[in-house]
Design a protein around this motif. Sequence first.
Motif, mmCIF file in Angstrom:
data_model
loop_
_atom_site.group_PDB
_atom_site.id
_atom_site.type_symbol
_atom_site.label_atom_id
_atom_site.label_comp_id
_atom_site.label_asym_id
_atom_site.label_seq_id
_atom_site.Cartn_x
_atom_site.Cartn_y
_atom_site.Cartn_z
ATOM 1 N N UNK A 1 0.830 -1.213 0.000
ATOM 2 C CA UNK A 1 0.000 0.000 0.000
ATOM 3 C C UNK A 1 0.861 1.257 0.000
ATOM 4 N N UNK A 2 1.945 1.235 0.770
ATOM 5 C CA UNK A 2 2.802 2.419 0.884
ATOM 6 C C UNK A 2 3.658 2.656 -0.361
ATOM 7 N N UNK A 3 4.087 1.591 -1.020
ATOM 8 C CA UNK A 3 5.083 1.723 -2.077
ATOM 9 C C UNK A 3 4.525 1.661 -3.499
ATOM 10 N N UNK A 4 3.315 1.174 -3.676
ATOM 11 C CA UNK A 4 2.741 1.091 -5.015
ATOM 12 C C UNK A 4 2.614 2.495 -5.602
ATOM 13 N N UNK A 5 3.200 2.704 -6.764
ATOM 14 C CA UNK A 5 3.158 3.991 -7.438
ATOM 15 C C UNK A 5 4.315 4.927 -7.097
ATOM 16 N N UNK A 6 5.156 4.555 -6.128
ATOM 17 C CA UNK A 6 6.314 5.379 -5.786
ATOM 18 C C UNK A 6 7.277 5.410 -6.962
ATOM 19 N N UNK A 7 7.955 6.538 -7.096
ATOM 20 C CA UNK A 7 8.909 6.691 -8.188
ATOM 21 C C UNK A 7 10.266 6.119 -7.810
ATOM 22 N N UNK A 8 10.858 5.412 -8.740
ATOM 23 C CA UNK A 8 12.219 4.898 -8.617
ATOM 24 C C UNK A 8 12.930 5.281 -9.905
ATOM 25 N N UNK A 9 13.892 6.195 -9.787
ATOM 26 C CA UNK A 9 14.598 6.714 -10.956
ATOM 27 C C UNK A 9 13.622 7.317 -11.970
ATOM 28 N N UNK A 10 12.609 7.992 -11.441
ATOM 29 C CA UNK A 10 11.654 8.665 -12.292
ATOM 30 C C UNK A 10 10.554 7.794 -12.876
ATOM 31 N N UNK A 11 10.530 6.508 -12.514
ATOM 32 C CA UNK A 11 9.509 5.594 -13.034
ATOM 33 C C UNK A 11 8.643 5.089 -11.895
ATOM 34 N N UNK A 12 7.322 5.060 -12.078
ATOM 35 C CA UNK A 12 6.452 4.545 -11.022
ATOM 36 C C UNK A 12 6.526 3.015 -10.939
ATOM 37 N N UNK A 13 6.701 2.521 -9.726
ATOM 38 C CA UNK A 13 6.698 1.072 -9.498
ATOM 39 C C UNK A 13 5.264 0.594 -9.339
ATOM 40 N N UNK A 14 4.998 -0.582 -9.813
ATOM 41 C CA UNK A 14 3.742 -1.266 -9.542
ATOM 42 C C UNK A 14 4.082 -2.395 -8.563
ATOM 43 N N UNK A 15 3.552 -2.300 -7.360
ATOM 44 C CA UNK A 15 3.846 -3.286 -6.320
ATOM 45 C C UNK A 15 2.567 -4.047 -6.029
ATOM 46 N N UNK A 16 2.657 -5.370 -6.118
ATOM 47 C CA UNK A 16 1.492 -6.208 -5.869
ATOM 48 C C UNK A 16 1.867 -7.404 -5.027
ATOM 49 N N UNK A 17 0.868 -7.992 -4.398
ATOM 50 C CA UNK A 17 1.086 -9.213 -3.624
ATOM 51 C C UNK A 17 1.433 -10.334 -4.582
ATOM 52 N N UNK A 18 2.281 -11.231 -4.139
ATOM 53 C CA UNK A 18 2.628 -12.344 -5.000
ATOM 54 C C UNK A 18 3.824 -13.094 -4.493
ATOM 55 N N UNK A 19 4.273 -14.036 -5.270
ATOM 56 C CA UNK A 19 5.427 -14.834 -4.901
ATOM 57 C C UNK A 19 6.256 -15.147 -6.148
ATOM 58 N N UNK A 20 7.491 -15.484 -5.912
ATOM 59 C CA UNK A 20 8.391 -15.820 -7.018
ATOM 60 C C UNK A 20 7.956 -17.114 -7.682
ATOM 61 N N UNK A 21 8.197 -17.172 -8.983
ATOM 62 C CA UNK A 21 7.924 -18.408 -9.706
ATOM 63 C C UNK A 21 9.043 -19.389 -9.419
ATOM 64 N N UNK A 22 8.709 -20.654 -9.342
ATOM 65 C CA UNK A 22 9.756 -21.660 -9.099
ATOM 66 C C UNK A 22 10.338 -22.177 -10.378
#
Length: 77
Positions: free
Chosen positions: A56-77
């Motif tokens: 909730x806090x980090x979704x849409x935050x800028x990193x090097x001028x680009x908005x991050x999309x942060x979602x719940x999930x897990x790494x693929x195996x």
Amino acid sequence: MSGNQLIANGLPRDVKEEEIQALFTDAGHPIGSMELHPDKGIAYLYMEGSGEAARQAMNGKLLKGRPMRVQSGSARS
């Protein structure tokens, strides 16, 4: 799927783990471990605390001028 795993999309291809780590830590959401795939602009994050609060806090935050999309999930195996 654990509640402390997140996926960050839309990352710049030249991003470094340290930059992601600093952004989340500075916002009060330390990352326990990370799998970064800069060629795909994605990182799998394993949060030390609540993944939902970090999402909730980090979704849409800028990193090097680009908005991050942060979602719940897990790494693929």
